[in-house]
Write a protein that holds these residues in place. Sequence first.
Motif, PDB file in Angstrom:
ATOM      1  N   MET A   1      28.504  15.034  98.014  1.00 57.31           N
ATOM      2  CA  MET A   1      28.970  14.267  96.864  1.00 57.31           C
ATOM      3  C   MET A   1      28.403  14.836  95.565  1.00 57.31           C
ATOM      4  SD  MET A   1      28.528  10.172  96.720  1.00 57.31           S
ATOM      5  CE  MET A   1      29.064   9.759  98.354  1.00 57.31           C
ATOM      6  N   LEU A   2      27.169  15.319  95.592  1.00 52.33           N
ATOM      7  CA  LEU A   2      26.518  15.833  94.385  1.00 52.33           C
ATOM      8  C   LEU A   2      26.532  17.360  94.336  1.00 52.33           C
ATOM      9  CD1 LEU A   2      23.807  13.134  94.335  1.00 52.33           C
ATOM     10  CD2 LEU A   2      25.239  13.699  92.381  1.00 52.33           C
ATOM     11  N   GLU A   3      27.386  17.963  95.178  1.00 51.40           N
ATOM     12  CA  GLU A   3      27.586  19.415  95.173  1.00 51.40           C
ATOM     13  C   GLU A   3      26.285  20.175  95.386  1.00 51.40           C
ATOM     14  OE1 GLU A   3      29.399  19.220  91.373  1.00 51.40           O
ATOM     15  OE2 GLU A   3      31.421  19.492  92.160  1.00 51.40           O
TER      16      GLU A   3
ATOM     17  N   ARG B   1      19.897  16.577  90.853  1.00 48.71           N
ATOM     18  CA  ARG B   1      20.905  16.054  91.782  1.00 48.71           C
ATOM     19  C   ARG B   1      20.237  15.340  92.953  1.00 48.71           C
ATOM     20  NH1 ARG B   1      26.013  19.021  90.816  1.00 48.71           N
ATOM     21  NH2 ARG B   1      25.505  20.487  89.156  1.00 48.71           N
TER      22      ARG B   1
ATOM     23  N   ALA C   1      27.886  18.862  83.067  1.00 46.42           N
ATOM     24  CA  ALA C   1      28.589  18.817  84.352  1.00 46.42           C
ATOM     25  C   ALA C   1      28.070  17.657  85.187  1.00 46.42           C
ATOM     26  CB  ALA C   1      28.392  20.138  85.100  1.00 46.42           C
ATOM     27  N   LEU C   2      26.738  17.487  85.186  1.00 44.34           N
ATOM     28  CA  LEU C   2      26.121  16.457  86.014  1.00 44.34           C
ATOM     29  C   LEU C   2      26.468  15.067  85.481  1.00 44.34           C
ATOM     30  CD1 LEU C   2      24.577  16.746  88.519  1.00 44.34           C
ATOM     31  CD2 LEU C   2      22.447  16.853  87.234  1.00 44.34           C
TER      32      LEU C   2
ATOM     33  N   ASP D   1      29.192  14.241  83.971  1.00 45.91           N
ATOM     34  CA  ASP D   1      30.571  13.962  84.388  1.00 45.91           C
ATOM     35  C   ASP D   1      30.610  13.499  85.835  1.00 45.91           C
ATOM     36  OD1 ASP D   1      31.961  14.321  82.077  1.00 45.91           O
ATOM     37  OD2 ASP D   1      32.253  16.502  82.370  1.00 45.91           O
ATOM     38  N   ARG D   2      29.821  14.193  86.679  1.00 44.09           N
ATOM     39  CA  ARG D   2      29.750  13.857  88.100  1.00 44.09           C
ATOM     40  C   ARG D   2      29.266  12.415  88.263  1.00 44.09           C
ATOM     41  NH1 ARG D   2      32.483  15.912  91.780  1.00 44.09           N
ATOM     42  NH2 ARG D   2      32.004  14.502  93.496  1.00 44.09           N
TER      43      ARG D   2
ATOM     44  N   ALA E   1      31.861   9.855  87.324  1.00 44.41           N
ATOM     45  CA  ALA E   1      32.876   9.730  88.376  1.00 44.41           C
ATOM     46  C   ALA E   1      32.352   8.856  89.519  1.00 44.41           C
ATOM     47  CB  ALA E   1      33.263  11.113  88.894  1.00 44.41           C
ATOM     48  N   LEU E   2      31.098   9.109  89.925  1.00 46.21           N
ATOM     49  CA  LEU E   2      30.504   8.331  91.019  1.00 46.21           C
ATOM     50  C   LEU E   2      30.376   6.866  90.625  1.00 46.21           C
ATOM     51  CD1 LEU E   2      27.690  10.718  92.286  1.00 46.21           C
ATOM     52  CD2 LEU E   2      29.663   9.892  93.592  1.00 46.21           C
TER      53      LEU E   2
END
Lengths: 510, 269
Positions: free
Chosen positions: B139-141, B161, B191-192, B194-195, B198-199
């Motif tokens: 989920m957190l790449e 992350r 980027a983080l 944005d992640r 989304a979560l």
Amino acid sequence: MSGPEIAALSGALAAHLGISAAALLLAVLVATPLVLLMPARPWLRRWVMGLASVVQTVPALALLALFFPLLVLVRNLTGLPVPSLGLLPSLLALALYALLPLLRGGAGGLAAIPDGVREAARAIGMTAWQRLFHVELSLAAPVVFGGLRTAAVWTIGAATLATMVGQESLGDLIFAGLQLQDWRQVLLGCATAAGLAMIVDAGLGLVETGIARRRRGPALVGLLVLALLGAGVMGWWWHSRPVSRARPVVIGTKTFSEQYILAELIAADLRRGGQPVAIRSGLGSGIAFQSVVAGGIDVGIDYSGTLWTQALGRSDVMPRAAMLAILRRDLKARYRVTIAARLGFENAYALAMKRDAAERLGVKRISDLARVAPQLRLATDLEFQSRAEWAALQRAYGLRFAAMRAYTPVLMMAAVGDGSADVITAYSSDGALSTADVVLLADDRGALPAYDALLVVAPGRDALARQLARYDGRIPVAAMRAANWRADRPDNKQSPAAAARWLARETGLE
Amino acid sequence: MRAGNPPPLCHKDGVTQTPFLACRNVQLSLGGRPVLAGIDLAVPAGTLVALVGASGAGKTSLLRLINRLLDPDAGTIAIEGQDIASRDSVAVRRGIGHAVQGGGLFPHWTVADNITAVPWLLGWPRAQRQARALELMAMLELPTRLAMRFPHELSGGQASRVGLARALAASPRLLLLDEPFGALDPETRDALADRLLALHRAQGLTTLIVTHDLADALLRADLMLVLDQGQIVASGPPAAIVAHPHPAVQALLAAPLAQARAIAGLVPR
């Protein structure tokens, strides 16, 4: 190595490991709560760390010795049968000594944990115990174990000194070897202690690696090393111990050859009669008699003048026979100790000079010496200057020297030989007197008491005392001097056991 | 805001509802120094709240109060209508996802163990924990090969992350993040963020995030709270905050706004 030598080494090694492990365990039990309580209590930290640092500045030997009067005081104040010699003082002193590295390691390890990690451990909902075990202690493990390893190495090293307070250890070999100038034995004691320390350090190091990396393998290997070491040492001791299960007769010796030789003489005699015997060697002078009183030692070899001043606290001088009668009566009454035999020779404190110097200065007696003493240098053994005999000599003769210096007894004869001293304290049974070019100066004013060699027997061992009565008057001073010389002479040196065999033949005691 | 005023933002879609998180007149002083002076707050479920303000304004302390790492001198904090002071503090903390300042990863635990710390505390079986760790890493790449690594082997972005994954592991409904991207380069941070957004949306979380990155707050938060000297001096959606006249708010915005204008001026039309 001979059978008895192996038994002595394995016994000393087992006792050494045992006392070190017990002291370390005690120190860990004391240090752990302190380390956990200290971070939140700066005052506790200041006091505890300050105290531990002060303890560390006391030499280990002095710390061990200080526990003797301390425990005597405790016994007198509480009336409890607290032993003041042997295991207990060694355990307490060594544990105290191990405390500082443990506290430093523990406190340092906990302090080094980042605040964010502590905060996170609380924030995710760990309980206080979970934080302690899973975060604080396991994170602090490397530093904590660093402290533990330092403490273990120190303790194993310092435990050699426990010999001086009557605890069996590898120090037995070292001190006996030093006195007899038997370097093989000294080296054996040192190397065994060092080897023990290195193996324990390596084992703990592996456990540390395992805990720090949260890997079971190295930790288990480390524990295995420690367990094998313990099992091996204990197994060896069990295997090579004397076969008899009966409680052995324990003979104690002070730190000089005469005592080792006489102990071997009596031991061989008792063993021929089928009795198991153990020799506890290298005790401090005062501690040897205290051990007899306490029953940790069954037979001691002591001297009437020493017991007169040290055990009875008297400073008057009496004729030999009257003094012995009082000693018999008072030692029995005050300490329940029996004088089993007067061996027949005297090992008196005496003053001695080189023969040519004495003749040149016209000194035959101590009263002659008083005249020229201000131009002369005196070498004494380590304890003479604080003993009652020195005060008595000063009173009787008004002695004053240009300089006074204390030496280890084995070096005193050398000091007068090479000219670094003019007058020395000597012992009248010293083997070197049979060859060295020195004269004993007569105590013409009778300032010094007699120093008849005596066998003293612990309370309640009456049968043993009767058995030892056969030694009464059997060892003349010439025979003792010659036997001492066999063990002390620089060339063709004999072991105490060999010198004892010679002495037995010479005196018909076989 | 003063004690006794109705809590702000009790309305969503025009319907009055019980706020997911409510603070009433919360006061705190530490070592005799006032830290929070009467905080009133109501956060509807599913809101992403950005707490901004100068250092020492009390943002971190507010998060710690909500997670019961501190108890207030006065006032109440309620989650879903229940006063947290009436519940066991350890249980409260296990129910909230809290990423502390600086990450606070356990240096002697593997990445997987760090991520599943709260499930482990809650007694999840091993297999389930492992599955959860892999799920969160995906989920957190985070590459799966990092699972058995230790925190000191991670890059800053990876560590952030993992911290986020640890906060999310036991599926909390409330997320408290204290400068989760503080030490990262702008690109990674963006980027983080944005992640995270989304979560937050996908899982219906209620999230409080303390940040010094005004652009992040303005562009992603539903609601902004500006703290100054222990008080909320402004609250509302980003558009309202930008226009807020309070000097502390304007001081906070001056630098990023000037930068944004200057950068816009550089861009060729």
